[in-house]
Scaffold this active site. Structure first.
Site, PDB file in Angstrom:
ATOM      1  N   GLY A 133      26.834  43.180 -76.249  1.00 36.07           N
ATOM      2  CA  GLY A 133      27.634  43.665 -77.367  1.00 36.07           C
ATOM      3  C   GLY A 133      29.099  43.640 -77.015  1.00 36.07           C
ATOM      4  N   GLY A 134      29.888  44.369 -77.790  1.00 32.95           N
ATOM      5  CA  GLY A 134      31.322  44.347 -77.587  1.00 32.95           C
ATOM      6  C   GLY A 134      31.749  44.910 -76.242  1.00 32.95           C
ATOM      7  N   MET A 135      30.951  45.822 -75.687  1.00 30.36           N
ATOM      8  CA  MET A 135      31.326  46.432 -74.417  1.00 30.36           C
ATOM      9  C   MET A 135      30.933  45.598 -73.217  1.00 30.36           C
ATOM     10  SD  MET A 135      30.476  50.435 -74.904  1.00 30.36           S
ATOM     11  CE  MET A 135      30.997  50.681 -73.201  1.00 30.36           C
ATOM     12  N   VAL A 143      23.869  44.356 -70.937  1.00 32.80           N
ATOM     13  CA  VAL A 143      22.922  45.257 -70.298  1.00 32.80           C
ATOM     14  C   VAL A 143      21.809  44.414 -69.700  1.00 32.80           C
ATOM     15  CG1 VAL A 143      21.394  47.235 -70.577  1.00 32.80           C
ATOM     16  CG2 VAL A 143      23.456  47.052 -71.979  1.00 32.80           C
ATOM     17  N   LYS A 156      24.538  48.349 -66.934  1.00 29.52           N
ATOM     18  CA  LYS A 156      25.487  48.052 -68.006  1.00 29.52           C
ATOM     19  C   LYS A 156      26.765  47.534 -67.364  1.00 29.52           C
ATOM     20  CE  LYS A 156      23.818  51.240 -71.515  1.00 29.52           C
ATOM     21  NZ  LYS A 156      24.189  52.194 -72.571  1.00 29.52           N
ATOM     22  N   ASP A 177      28.342  60.985 -78.467  1.00 34.55           N
ATOM     23  CA  ASP A 177      27.849  59.811 -79.193  1.00 34.55           C
ATOM     24  C   ASP A 177      26.340  59.900 -79.373  1.00 34.55           C
ATOM     25  OD1 ASP A 177      28.140  57.409 -80.578  1.00 34.55           O
ATOM     26  OD2 ASP A 177      27.756  56.205 -78.795  1.00 34.55           O
TER      27      ASP A 177
END
Length: 632
Positions: free
Chosen positions: A21-23, A26, A41, A119
């Site tokens: 994803g954007g981060m 994983v 991650k 979150d």
């Protein structure tokens, strides 16, 4: 560039890509040091020193409902690999409450340590196949640093993770508290808001706040009053308190949510009512090769009128169970058992179906728990060791040759028995590790110490001397008190008094039965007549180990089958040099310590008869095939 399988990242070997994803990405990876798979991650940017320091603080969280953070690298986090699905509604009220309770317990643990999630959402919650709920990414929202440069909109703490710069965790719009959406400082009450939103979604299957884009969603969070249509009446008051827009009016402690449950209209008992019920205890047992007979009973001479529930709990398939212990909170069971010839610890929640092996516990025996139910101590390879109940490498505490039981008090002092000394000795050692000191020592054989509730006195068993000396004793840590309570040759455990009462029970074995001796732990004296609790329970080995364990809230497990049953049933077997079984020797029985004569024609062994103390030496002629008793 994505990492390929086989790539080494520090001590970890990449197995497969799980997601991206954007981060960053994983990955599933393997840690060969402890023989377990982990989730890694990887961020696109280097982490700051502050991030690494605070992430390690999060790694100190140790709770069965929190995904463990194992390690922090320069641009990656190593976490517990949780395989399961995120919860989806609508769910029946009972199931939603079961999941919500575990989420709340995870939040309570973190809040107590000063960690806020920020979150919480279904995507950060996983339900394992055994039903255990795990909350992921704990505390990372709080400890992530904001970007030092960039557009003002990008830096806003009101944006969802998907809309922020890579590496920054700022929360997800639909689950943000109003103060979080406004960019104001937040505390644990933001997690309580998110808990309410998630709980609503579990019950209804719909998002409480949803719009076409992030801006409209945030506006809805800030301006729109939550509509609780379709929510069962039992939980509306709870949700209203969680979803107060003003944090000052919101519930302040996640542990208080169950006090807000209304009385169920369906006749189903609520978790709050079940928790408040003071007089029911739970009894369980292990039957031969299976755990059995979980029953609601009350340890009194006069049985109460409560209902009784009995069921079996099977151990790991093909397991040869050595010893076991229930956690003080009654939620988890740990087993020292051999499967395919390898003995190690196995663990399972009491409300789950699957056992999980615990790496780094080879040769484990006689496990016992820390008072907070977070850690397990055990004996292996000449050491007293400990391991977190959530997993991880075990750590040595001290030397303990042939450990014979131990106990851990609230002051983090462990008492234990080991046979490395020619004389009987019970020793004490800090749970953090160190050089053990002697508490009491004689020429007797001291076994299976267990702390009483005050943490200053403990039970233990003396065996192997004489009928006048053998029995169940209690002593003090300072060595000033030491006297016999019962003459029975059995280890003993203490069942604490029920709420509102002061007399607990000493549980031990006598002639194949679990017996209870009422015992006042404050006055340190017996208080009534002995009475039976369960039948057909035998001493599990020559150390007079009573296969009985009890939690602080009354969960009792015992192994049934009786002396000479499968728990004590051994078979002499010839093996070739490759380790392959060739043929059996004589009938099976409670046989230990075989010794082959130099000419290979006779085998001597110790064999137990009908009573706990009835053990003699026997000889078997391997040529003629007959046996005779050598001692009586």
């Amino acid at each position: 560039m994505p990492l390929t399988p086989g790539t080494r990242l520090g001590s970890y070997e990449i197995v497969a890509l799980i997601g991206a994803g954007g981060m960053g990405e994983v990955y599933r990876a393997h840690d060969p040091r402890v023989g377990r798979d982990v989730a890694i991650k990887i961020s696109q940017d280097q982490f700051s020193e502050r991030f690494a320091r605070e992430a390690r603080a999060v790694a100190s969280l140790n709770h069965p409902n929190i995904c463990t953070l194992y390690d922090v690298g320069p641009n990656y986090l190593v976490m517990e690999l949780v395989e399961g699905e995120s919860p989806r509604g609508p769910l029946p009220l009972e199931e939603a409450l079961r999941i919500a309770r575990q989420i709340a317990e995870a939040l309570a643990e973190a809040h107590e340590k000063g960690v806020t999630h920020r979150d919480l959402k279904p995507g950060n919650i996983k339900i394992k196949p055994d039903g255990t709920v795990k909350v992921l990414d704990f505390g990372l929202a709080k400890i992530a640093a904001a970007p030092e440069s960039g557009a003002q909109a990008t830096q806003s703490p009101t944006l969802s993770m998907a809309a922020t710069q890579a590496g920054v965790i700022l929360g997800t719009a639909a689950y943000m508290a109003p103060e979080q959406a406004k960019g104001k400082p937040v505390d644990r009450r933001a997690d309580i808001w998110a808990f309410g939103v998630v709980f609503y979604e579990l019950l209804t299957g719909h998002r409480l706040f949803e719009a076409d884009d992030v801006t409209e969603t945030l506006a809805s969070v800030v301006l729109k009053e939550p509509q609780l249509d379709g929510v069962p009446p039992e939980v509306r008051r709870l949700l209203k308190r969680c979803l107060e827009k003003d944090p000052k009016k919101r519930l302040r402690d996640i542990g208080d949510v169950w006090e807000l449950l209304e009385t169920p209209q369906s006749g189903t008992e609520s978790p709050a009512q079940a928790k408040a019920r003071p007089t029911w205890s739970i009894v369980a047992g292990i039957v031969t090769l299976a755990l059995a007979a979980l029953a609601f009973v009350h340890f009194r001479e006069t049985p109460p009128s409560e209902h009784t529930l009995r069921y079996t709990i099977a151990p790991p398939e093909g397991a040869n169970v050595h010893s076991f212990a229930i956690s003080p909170d009654g939620r988890q069971l740990v087993l020292a058992a051999a499967v395919n010839g390898k003995r190690q610890l196995w663990i399972r929640p009491m409300d789950a179906l699957q056992w999980q092996p615990m790496p780094s516990t080879e040769d484990a025996r006689y496990p016992f728990w820390s008072p907070d139910s977070r850690n397990i101590a055990f004996f292996a390879e000449g050491k007293l060791r400990k391991i977190a109940a959530s997993g991880g490498p075990s750590q040595p505490v001290c030397d303990a040759i042939d450990g014979r039981g131990g106990s851990w008090n609230r002051d983090d002092v462990i008492v234990f028995s080991a046979s490395g000394s020619p004389e009987g000795v019970i020793q004490r050692v800090p749970a953090a590790g160190g050089v053990p000191g002697v508490v009491i020592q004689t020429k007797s054989r001291y076994l299976f110490p267990m702390f009483l509730p005050d943490g200053r006195h403990f039970l233990y068993e003396i065996g192997g001397i004489s009928a006048e000396t053998n029995g169940i004793y209690f002593a003090s840590l300072d060595g000033k008190e030491n006297r016999r309570i019962l003459a029975d040759a059995s280890s003993a455990v203490f069942a604490p008094a029920a709420p509102g009462e002061r007399v607990g029970q000493l549980l031990f074995l006598r002639e194949g039965n679990v017996m209870a001796q009422p015992f006042d732990a404050e006055k340190l004296q017996s208080s009534g007549e002995v009475f039976p609790v369960a039948e057909g329970v035998g001493l599990a080995n020559a150390n007079n180990y009573a296969p009985v364990t009890v939690s602080n809230n009354g969960v009792l497990l015992y192994w049934t089958g009786g002396v000479g049953g499968a728990a004590n049933n051994f078979q002499l077997v010839w093996y070739d040099r490759s380790g392959k079984a060739v043929e059996t020797v004589g009938p099976s029985g409670n046989i230990i310590l075989p010794a082959l004569s130099p000419d290979g024609k006779t085998v001597a062994f110790s064999k137990q008869g009908g009573g706990a103390a009835d053990r003699d030496i026997w000889l078997r002629d391997l040529v003629r095939g007959n046996e005779r008793r050598l001692t009586t």
